[in-house]
Design a protein around this motif. Structure first.
Motif, mmCIF file in Angstrom:
data_model
loop_
_atom_site.group_PDB
_atom_site.id
_atom_site.type_symbol
_atom_site.label_atom_id
_atom_site.label_comp_id
_atom_site.label_asym_id
_atom_site.label_seq_id
_atom_site.Cartn_x
_atom_site.Cartn_y
_atom_site.Cartn_z
ATOM 1 N N LYS A 158 -17.897 8.659 -1.222
ATOM 2 C CA LYS A 158 -17.814 7.194 -1.103
ATOM 3 C C LYS A 158 -19.153 6.511 -1.315
ATOM 4 O O LYS A 158 -19.229 5.297 -1.395
ATOM 5 C CB LYS A 158 -17.319 6.810 0.297
ATOM 6 C CG LYS A 158 -15.840 6.814 0.485
ATOM 7 C CD LYS A 158 -15.474 6.210 1.849
ATOM 8 C CE LYS A 158 -15.918 4.786 2.057
ATOM 9 N NZ LYS A 158 -14.899 3.760 1.988
ATOM 10 N N ARG B 158 -21.286 6.331 0.989
ATOM 11 C CA ARG B 158 -21.303 5.537 2.218
ATOM 12 C C ARG B 158 -22.536 5.876 3.022
ATOM 13 O O ARG B 158 -22.851 7.045 3.217
ATOM 14 C CB ARG B 158 -20.042 5.876 3.018
ATOM 15 C CG ARG B 158 -19.853 5.126 4.323
ATOM 16 C CD ARG B 158 -18.567 5.631 4.963
ATOM 17 N NE ARG B 158 -18.251 5.052 6.227
ATOM 18 C CZ ARG B 158 -17.284 4.130 6.415
ATOM 19 N NH1 ARG B 158 -16.602 3.672 5.402
ATOM 20 N NH2 ARG B 158 -17.020 3.681 7.621
ATOM 21 N N SER C 195 -11.606 3.898 4.449
ATOM 22 C CA SER C 195 -10.790 3.467 3.314
ATOM 23 C C SER C 195 -11.215 4.256 2.068
ATOM 24 O O SER C 195 -12.380 4.625 1.926
ATOM 25 C CB SER C 195 -10.961 1.962 3.089
ATOM 26 O OG SER C 195 -12.336 1.625 2.997
ATOM 27 N N ASN D 262 -12.216 4.056 -0.991
ATOM 28 C CA ASN D 262 -12.869 3.324 -2.078
ATOM 29 C C ASN D 262 -14.361 3.612 -2.017
ATOM 30 O O ASN D 262 -14.856 4.093 -1.004
ATOM 31 C CB ASN D 262 -12.643 1.813 -1.901
ATOM 32 C CG ASN D 262 -13.045 1.337 -0.520
ATOM 33 O OD1 ASN D 262 -12.292 1.484 0.447
ATOM 34 N ND2 ASN D 262 -14.248 0.800 -0.406
ATOM 35 N N SER E 292 -10.905 -2.473 -0.716
ATOM 36 C CA SER E 292 -10.098 -1.329 -0.257
ATOM 37 C C SER E 292 -8.853 -1.141 -1.137
ATOM 38 O O SER E 292 -8.331 -2.101 -1.687
ATOM 39 C CB SER E 292 -9.651 -1.543 1.190
ATOM 40 O OG SER E 292 -10.747 -1.519 2.053
ATOM 41 N N HIS F 228 -19.294 -7.067 1.643
ATOM 42 C CA HIS F 228 -18.359 -5.962 1.782
ATOM 43 C C HIS F 228 -17.090 -6.384 1.073
ATOM 44 O O HIS F 228 -16.918 -7.535 0.737
ATOM 45 C CB HIS F 228 -18.074 -5.731 3.266
ATOM 46 C CG HIS F 228 -17.943 -4.277 3.607
ATOM 47 N ND1 HIS F 228 -18.920 -3.584 4.258
ATOM 48 C CD2 HIS F 228 -16.956 -3.378 3.388
ATOM 49 C CE1 HIS F 228 -18.533 -2.325 4.443
ATOM 50 N NE2 HIS F 228 -17.336 -2.178 3.917
HETATM 51 MG MG MG Z 1 -13.804 0.433 4.129
#
Ligand code: MG
Ligand code: TXA
Length: 319
Positions: A48, A50, A135, A137, A143, A222
């Motif tokens: 991700k 992330r 999520s 994505n 998302s 976001h």
């Molecule tokens: Mg998310």
């Protein structure tokens, strides 16, 4: 849409053996791993892109699984669980030691929810472990609300994408934290705050977005497509810009002249329908190489709070 048992079994086996699987929930698609497998969870962060400071929500299929990961459940949290699970509500409570730090980004608390979706519950049950899942994505992007959205971004880097059709709610779960003196709303989402407040009384609202430390993932920008988003319809001539308009209903669509593309989230202004259509509409518009997407905001109650929150964050400029 029920996914075939054999597919669920194969996906559960993949989770058990340290793989990562995208699966439908009633809110948005998640990308899941065995919560106790730190290496598999690390792969989710990697795929991700992330940041490590942003914790994951853990998904359970039964209340009995709570004891595996939560130290204690405050009474007001228990009341919400009783009333709203399975459903689009995440609670944040003290974690058990066995929950790896990577899942909670080093925090002493863990986010937990029981999704209100047949396929998700079947998968978690069959896997036999709670499933940590953000999520499905790339970090910061819109998302996914159908399997195709997941495939577009992540197909090559994950093990399985379970296709359970469109998500019925369409925005992420509402998050309430019980790690403060009073229950604190960390994210408005698929369960209206009004419903929560009828059960446990008024919630605390973060004073401002700078209270980001309460929820490290509350990044200001976001849920954002690549195209710039502006809240409000400009009254000026379009000056050659290739503009898109994302309107709440027919009435809020004052004037559609000069727009290259128009999306109406709900013809009759139904907030649930609008929430359900929001992310798919943003993704469709994002493919049109527009200069800008203008949006009309929606009423601030029910799922309207979640929609306006997502639009506001999507409209934040990149640093
Ligand atoms: Mg998310
Ligand atoms: O509906 C949903 O919640 C979906 C589906 C897949 O369940 N999941 C989802 O996950 O939206 P994600 O990772 O995209 O957003 C979860 C947010 C994080 O950004 C973080 O802010 C918050 O939940 N969160 C998770 N654990 C937390 C914790 N221990 N403390 C504070 N915030 C937490």
């Amino acid at each position: 849409m029920h996914i075939a048992e054999s597919e669920i079994r194969r996906a559960a086996q993949t989770i058990k053996t340290g793989g990562i699987v995208a699966f439908p929930t009633e809110t948005v698609y998640g990308l899941g791993a065995d919560v106790f497998n730190a290496r598999a969870v690390a792969r989710i962060f990697d795929v991700k892109q992330r940041p490590a400071f942003d914790p994951l929500i853990v998904h359970v299929h039964a209340k009995s699984q709570l004891q595996q990961i939560a130290e204690e459940i405050p009474q007001s949290a228990a009341m919400l669980i009783e009333r709203f699970w399975p459903g689009p509500l995440t609670i944040i409570v003290r974690k058990k030691k066995c929950v790896p730090d990577i899942v909670t980004a080093g925090l002493p608390n863990v986010g937990i929810r029981m999704p209100g979706n047949y396929n998700a519950l079947a998968l978690i049950k069959e896997a036999g472990v709670p499933i940590a899942a953000p999520s499905a994505n790339k970090f910061g992007y819109v998302s996914p609300t159908c399997a195709e959205h997941v495939r577009e971004q992540l197909e090559d880097s994950i093990d399985i994408v379970l296709d359970g059709g469109r998500c019925e709610v369409g925005v992420e779960s509402t998050i309430v934290s019980f790690s403060h003196r009073k229950p604190l709303l960390l994210r408005s989402g698929g369960l209206p705050v009004e419903e929560i407040e009828t059960v446990i009384g008024s919630l605390c609202y973060p004073e401002s977005d700078t209270m980001a430390n309460a929820s490290p993932g509350r990044a200001l920008r976001h849920y954002a497509p690549s195209t710039s988003i502006v809240i409000g319809q400009s009254l000026e001539p379009t000056s050659g810009l290739r503009k898109g308009l994302l309107a709440f209903n027919r009435k809020t669509l004052k004037n559609s002249d000069g727009y290259y593309a128009v999306e109406v989230l709900s013809e009759n202004g139904d907030l649930n329908e609008a929430a359900c259509n929001l992310f798919a509409a943003l993704r469709r518009m994002d493919k049109l190489k527009l200069d800008v997407i203008e949006t009309t905001s929606v009423p601030s109650y029910g799922l309207g709070l979640a929609i306006n929150d997502r639009l506001k964050r999507a409209a934040q400029r990149r640093n």
